[in-house]
Design a protein around this motif. Structure first.
Motif, PDB file in Angstrom:
ATOM      1  N   CYS A 169       0.859  -1.185   0.000  1.00 58.70           N
ATOM      2  CA  CYS A 169       0.000   0.000   0.000  1.00 58.70           C
ATOM      3  C   CYS A 169       0.897   1.237   0.000  1.00 58.70           C
ATOM      4  O   CYS A 169       1.825   1.350   0.797  1.00 58.70           O
ATOM      5  N   CYS A 172       0.069   3.180   3.768  1.00 57.82           N
ATOM      6  CA  CYS A 172       0.480   2.624   5.070  1.00 57.82           C
ATOM      7  C   CYS A 172       1.656   1.664   4.955  1.00 57.82           C
ATOM      8  O   CYS A 172       2.239   1.264   5.958  1.00 57.82           O
ATOM      9  N   CYS A 190      -4.524   0.316   0.087  1.00 57.07           N
ATOM     10  CA  CYS A 190      -5.412  -0.716   0.638  1.00 57.07           C
ATOM     11  C   CYS A 190      -6.792  -0.093   0.912  1.00 57.07           C
ATOM     12  O   CYS A 190      -6.937   1.138   0.877  1.00 57.07           O
ATOM     13  N   CYS A 193      -7.050   2.568   3.754  1.00 55.74           N
ATOM     14  CA  CYS A 193      -6.383   3.820   3.358  1.00 55.74           C
ATOM     15  C   CYS A 193      -7.165   4.554   2.271  1.00 55.74           C
ATOM     16  O   CYS A 193      -7.086   5.787   2.168  1.00 55.74           O
TER      17      CYS A 193
HETATM   18 ZN   LIG Z   1      -2.888   1.105   3.504  1.00 57.13          ZN
END
Ligand SMILES: [Zn+2]
Ligand SMILES: [Zn+2]
Length: 196
Positions: A169, A172, A190, A193
């Motif tokens: 991702c 994150c 993701c 997020c």
């Molecule tokens: Zn993420």
């Protein structure tokens, strides 16, 4: 059989009649199909239980005996609020449905154990003298007394193949598999997020 039951009780967390019912229902289905417990995804199981009723513990027994587990994702709840399962032999393209014999289930639902549960007593606080004879009955009575077992029928099951494609991702930094990737402001992120 005794070892299997003991291990299943350890996994489940308490002694109750519904988990052994699922355990035995799974064993009956395996026998009827002439297959072994799933090592991976050779079997798929639909269970008819729902999310808020007595006897949901059934599903833990089913997972334990059939090897159809939430981890392997070869089990799915249909949320019919019933105690039955359909076990599918994926390669053999056949299936069997095992339900609780209604007469047997009516008796069980009138048991002291269920009355105590209904009054709010936790299963682990119900004495062994009350629960153990119920479990003994479930594990030893002839299967046709406890279950309604269908004939084996043809069933073509097309499962989804698990992906090995993964990304990092861009927000994150955690690893996310392909189905969970979303594009946000041109970045691969993701799902959590993508919502920030
Ligand atoms: Zn993420
Ligand atoms: Zn239970």
């Amino acid at each position: 059989m005794k070892d299997l039951l003991e291990m299943a009780i350890q996994f489940h967390g308490h002694k109750c009649p519904a988990m052994p019912l699922g355990l035995r229902a799974g064993l009956v289905a395996l026998k009827k199909l002439g297959v072994e417990r799933a090592k991976n995804k050779e079997l798929f199981c639909f269970v008819e239980t729902g999310n808020a009723h007595a006897t949901m513990c059934f599903v833990d027994g089913v997972q334990f005996s059939t090897g159809c587990t939430y981890g392997k994702s070869n089990i799915e709840k249909l949320n019919y609020s019933k105690n039955a399962l359909t076990l599918i032999d994926v390669k053999g393209k056949k299936a069997v449905r095992v339900a609780i014999n209604p007469e047997f289930q009516k008796d069980s639902l009138n048991s002291e154990f269920v009355k105590m549960r209904k009054s709010g007593i936790e299963p682990q606080d119900i004495s062994a003298e009350i629960v153990e004879p119920l479990i003994e009955k479930i594990m030893t009575l002839p299967e046709e007394k406890i279950f309604k077992i269908s004939d084996v029928f043809e069933y073509e099951f097309k499962g989804e193949k698990g992906t090995f494609e993964w990304y990092e991702c861009e927000k994150c930094g955690e690893i996310v598999f392909a189905h969970g990737v979303r594009i946000k402001e041109g970045k691969k992120v993701c799902i959590p997020c993508s919502k920030i």
